[in-house]
Write a protein that holds these residues in place. Structure first.
Motif, short mmCIF file in Angstrom:
data_model
loop_
_atom_site.label_atom_id
_atom_site.label_comp_id
_atom_site.label_asym_id
_atom_site.label_seq_id
_atom_site.Cartn_x
_atom_site.Cartn_y
_atom_site.Cartn_z
N ARG A 220 2.90 -10.09 2.05
CA ARG A 220 2.54 -9.83 3.23
C ARG A 220 1.17 -8.73 3.27
O ARG A 220 0.61 -8.87 4.23
N GLN A 221 1.29 -7.80 2.09
CA GLN A 221 0.48 -6.86 2.08
C GLN A 221 -1.04 -7.54 1.78
O GLN A 221 -1.94 -6.98 2.18
N VAL A 222 -1.05 -8.25 0.79
CA VAL A 222 -2.32 -8.72 0.00
C VAL A 222 -2.78 -9.98 0.36
O VAL A 222 -3.88 -10.29 0.40
N ALA A 223 -1.85 -10.88 0.57
CA ALA A 223 -2.32 -12.43 0.62
C ALA A 223 -3.11 -12.96 1.96
O ALA A 223 -3.15 -12.24 2.87
N ASP A 224 -4.22 -13.47 1.60
CA ASP A 224 -5.02 -14.15 2.62
C ASP A 224 -4.19 -15.35 2.82
O ASP A 224 -4.47 -15.84 4.19
N ARG A 225 -3.31 -16.13 2.00
CA ARG A 225 -2.94 -17.21 2.47
C ARG A 225 -1.51 -17.37 1.54
O ARG A 225 -1.79 -17.12 0.22
N VAL A 226 -0.57 -18.14 2.08
CA VAL A 226 0.73 -18.39 1.28
C VAL A 226 0.77 -19.68 1.16
O VAL A 226 0.40 -20.47 2.16
N ILE A 227 0.96 -20.15 -0.08
CA ILE A 227 1.20 -21.57 -0.25
C ILE A 227 2.83 -21.83 -0.60
O ILE A 227 3.27 -21.06 -1.43
N PHE A 228 3.44 -22.69 0.01
CA PHE A 228 4.97 -23.08 -0.37
C PHE A 228 5.06 -24.48 -1.03
O PHE A 228 4.47 -25.49 -0.49
N MET A 229 5.53 -24.33 -2.35
CA MET A 229 5.65 -25.64 -3.08
C MET A 229 7.04 -26.26 -3.14
O MET A 229 7.96 -25.32 -3.28
N ASP A 230 7.19 -27.52 -3.01
CA ASP A 230 8.72 -27.85 -3.43
C ASP A 230 8.42 -29.19 -3.92
O ASP A 230 7.79 -30.29 -3.44
N ARG A 231 9.01 -29.67 -5.12
CA ARG A 231 9.09 -30.80 -5.73
C ARG A 231 7.62 -31.48 -6.17
O ARG A 231 7.24 -32.46 -5.76
N GLY A 232 6.77 -30.59 -6.50
CA GLY A 232 5.57 -30.92 -7.03
C GLY A 232 4.50 -31.06 -5.76
O GLY A 232 3.09 -31.64 -6.10
N LYS A 233 4.78 -30.76 -4.65
CA LYS A 233 3.93 -30.98 -3.46
C LYS A 233 3.69 -29.58 -2.90
O LYS A 233 4.62 -28.67 -2.91
N ILE A 234 2.48 -29.40 -2.13
CA ILE A 234 2.30 -28.32 -1.30
C ILE A 234 3.07 -28.79 0.20
O ILE A 234 2.37 -29.52 0.65
N VAL A 235 3.91 -28.08 0.33
CA VAL A 235 4.88 -28.39 1.56
C VAL A 235 4.14 -27.73 2.84
O VAL A 235 4.21 -28.25 4.00
N GLU A 236 3.59 -26.61 2.64
CA GLU A 236 3.15 -25.59 3.80
C GLU A 236 2.17 -24.50 3.37
O GLU A 236 2.43 -24.01 2.15
N GLN A 237 1.14 -24.42 3.99
CA GLN A 237 0.26 -23.14 3.63
C GLN A 237 -0.11 -22.77 5.10
O GLN A 237 -0.43 -23.30 6.10
N ALA A 238 -0.07 -21.22 4.90
CA ALA A 238 -0.29 -20.63 6.13
C ALA A 238 -0.71 -19.01 5.77
O ALA A 238 -0.76 -18.81 5.02
N THR A 239 -1.08 -18.08 6.80
CA THR A 239 -1.23 -16.78 6.61
C THR A 239 0.04 -16.33 6.09
O THR A 239 1.10 -16.89 6.93
#
Lengths: 261, 324
Positions: A220-239
């Motif tokens: 929350r404090q630092v990231a420009d972007r968060v990536i969520f991965m599941d089973r080898g795939k990028i499922v979601e990316q967002a601020t």
């Protein structure tokens, strides 16, 4: 480099001006029959702070370890500063010189002092004189606030101190990009903060960072972007704001509920 | 000690349930062996003025006396500080061994006459062969270990065959093969180089496995950290992995060095004037075999002790990082 007529990096591929820090296209990797990375596309811009999260076994560690060639891959391509990562030694060396890495288990060299841990690669890889290498190492040990431990061995330090030495060791090579593979996961709770503080400070100085972590406060404090991965795939990316307040994917919602209680 | 327990157990030997049966056991064994009839027994009885006792009673008296001495000795030693316990026990056992040799009624005059030659020629040759072989074997072992861990099929094949052959053949056979076999190919080789070659190859094969295990004991994370920093594979091996592997490699390597020191006596079969060869031949001339054998053995033992001390020192050096 006075007294040296040999460029240790002769023949290495040159970075491309204006290229993104990291560019990953269609990355795929199997462990036997198991596809651990499946069609990953990812662009990390200069100065960007990226946090990668996801359940265990989702491939997030494998992903950042393929950025500096610690993991091989079968499909797609990885470019670091515009250098296309191949299995050729020159290319891998050129990429690794631009990428610093911090590991979950610190991986300090136990037979060397803290200072030697930081200076050994400066001497052996960059061909620096011992005195200059020590000076630069001390500079970065000061940055992580433990110059007074320079003469000790890793076994004499706390976990948090060891991880900060590992950060200084990577920084001393003056990389363009820093990779963090679960840097706080094997630390005692009260030591997590000192390592995160170091990373926040680093982010404030404009370092390009890719961080695999479950420290959502840090994200929350630092990231420009968060990536969520599941089973080898990028499922979601967002601020971080969007990701934490309103995750789109069902699996991301379930994951956040688990780790935020 | 690796693990210092925080529970005090009384030393085993201070518990009646241990020391009573132990002493009784010693008494029975001594009696069973007719210690009273032995040379020691006769001297003990003589000094006590009991030489006229019946054999059975004399046997019991001597066995009981020795048992009591042992019991008393243990009682005294247990009251010393740990370090002194080790020294005292060591010296007592060494004294017993020397007494055992002394009982052979050796001609010390003969030993005095021969020892200088034994040292000047035999010891020097033994040291020369062992030292050179140790260096070559270590180099071979390092190369063998790296080959065994490589992904190069040819290197792997050579290393596998090498360790299999030279660990599998008797060392004596290897010495003959090199000394008598190579001339068949037209290469005449002296006895000393042949001995050195055989010892180096044989011990290099054993030590290959020790080095391999040592290198494999270092976690993958060390390789990853080093390679991620940009160190080349060779620097990673020499600067990061091997210095740590030394902690694992040195104790069994010390064993190998001591074993090699004594196995160097096998090269006497091709006529090298090393310690054991001289001990045998010098003793023959005056039928004083035992004198020379014991003298040579003592020299081997002293050399082994020196190697043990060297090993302890090197271990301390490589352990300094883990000592707090």
């Amino acid at each position: 480099m006075i007294g040296r007529n040999r460029n240790p990096h002769a023949g290495e591929p040159q970075p491309l001006a204006g290229a993104p820090a990291v560019e990953i296209r269609g990355l795929g990797k199997w462990f036997g029959a198991f596809k651990v990375l499946d069609g990953i596309d990812l662009l990390i811009g200069r100065g960007e702070r990226l946090v990668i999260c996801g359940p265990s076994g989702s491939g997030k560690s494998t992903l950042i370890r393929s950025i500096n060639g610690l993991e091989g891959f079968q499909e797609g391509e990885v470019l670091v500063d515009g250098i296309r990562l191949t299995r050729e030694s020159k290319t891998v060396q050129a990429v690794r010189r631009r990428v610093g890495m911090v590991f979950q288990q610190f991986n300090l060299f136990p037979h060397l002092t803290v200072l030697e841990n930081c200076s050994i690669a400066l001497r052996l890889v960059q061909g620096m004189a011992a005195k200059d290498a020590d000076e630069r190492s001390l500079h970065y040990l000061r940055k992580v606030h433990i110059p007074e431990q320079a003469g000790k061995f890793a076994s004499q330090l706390s976990g948090g101190q060891q991880q900060r030495v590992a950060v200084a060791r990577a920084l001393a090579m003056e990389p363009d990009i820093m990779l963090f593979d679960e840097p706080t996961s094997s630390l005692d709770p009260e030591m997590v903060k000192e390592v995160l503080d170091t990373m926040v400070q680093l982010a404030g100085e404009g370092m390009t960072m890719a961080v695999v972590t479950h420290e959502m406060g840090f994200a929350r404090q630092v990231a420009d972007r968060v990536i969520f991965m599941d089973r080898g795939k990028i499922v979601e990316q967002a601020t971080p704001q969007a990701f934490f307040s309103n995750p789109q994917a069902e699996r991301a919602r379930a994951f956040l509920q688990q780790i935020l209680h | 000690m690796q693990f210092a327990d925080n529970v005090d157990y009384p030393p085993l030997l201070t518990r009646p349930i241990v020391f009573v049966p132990a002493l009784l056991g010693i008494l029975v064994v001594l009696q069973y062996w007719h210690v009273g009839a032995s040379q020691v027994g006769q001297e003990v009885l003589g000094s006590l003025g009991l030489a006229t006792l019946s054999p059975a009673l004399g046997n019991f008296v001597v066995a009981a006396a020795i048992t009591m001495i042992i019991g008393f000795n243990v009682g005294v030693v247990l009251r010393l500080p740990l370090r002194w316990q080790v020294y005292v026990v060591w010296l007592e056992l060494a004294a017993l061994i020397l007494l055992f040799f002394y009982s052979f009624d050796l001609s010390f005059d003969f030993i005095r006459r021969k020892i200088w030659f034994l040292l000047r020629q035999g010891l020097l040759m033994t040291l020369y062969i062992s030292a050179v072989s140790i260096v070559i074997a270590s180099v071979l072992a390092l190369m063998g270990a790296i080959a065994k861990l490589s992904s190069n099929g040819i290197a792997l094949g050579i290393a596998n065959f090498y360790t299999s052959l030279f660990r599998g053949l008797p060392l004596l056979m290897q010495i003959y093969m090199i000394y008598l076999g190579l001339p068949q190919l037209g290469y005449v080789i002296d006895a000393v180089p042949a001995g050195i070659a055989a010892l180096s190859l044989c011990y290099g094969a054993y030590m290959t496995e020790i080095f391999r295990a040592g290198i494999e004991s270092i976690s993958k994370g060390q390789w990853e950290a080093s390679r991620a920093l940009g160190l080349q594979p060779a620097s990673t091996m020499t600067r990061i992995i091997l210095p740590q592997a030394m902690r694992v490699i040195i104790p069994p390597t010390g064993n190998q060095f001591i074993a090699m020191l004594k196995d160097s006596s096998l090269v006497s079969v091709v006529g090298v004037w090393e310690l054991m060869y001289l001990a045998r031949t010098q003793g023959q001339t005056e039928f004083r075999h035992i004198e020379m054998m014991i003298t040579a053995s003592m020299i081997y033992w002293i050399l082994s002790i020196v190697l043990e001390l060297v090993q302890a020192r090197i271990e301390r050096h490589y352990n300094r990082a883990s000592a707090r």
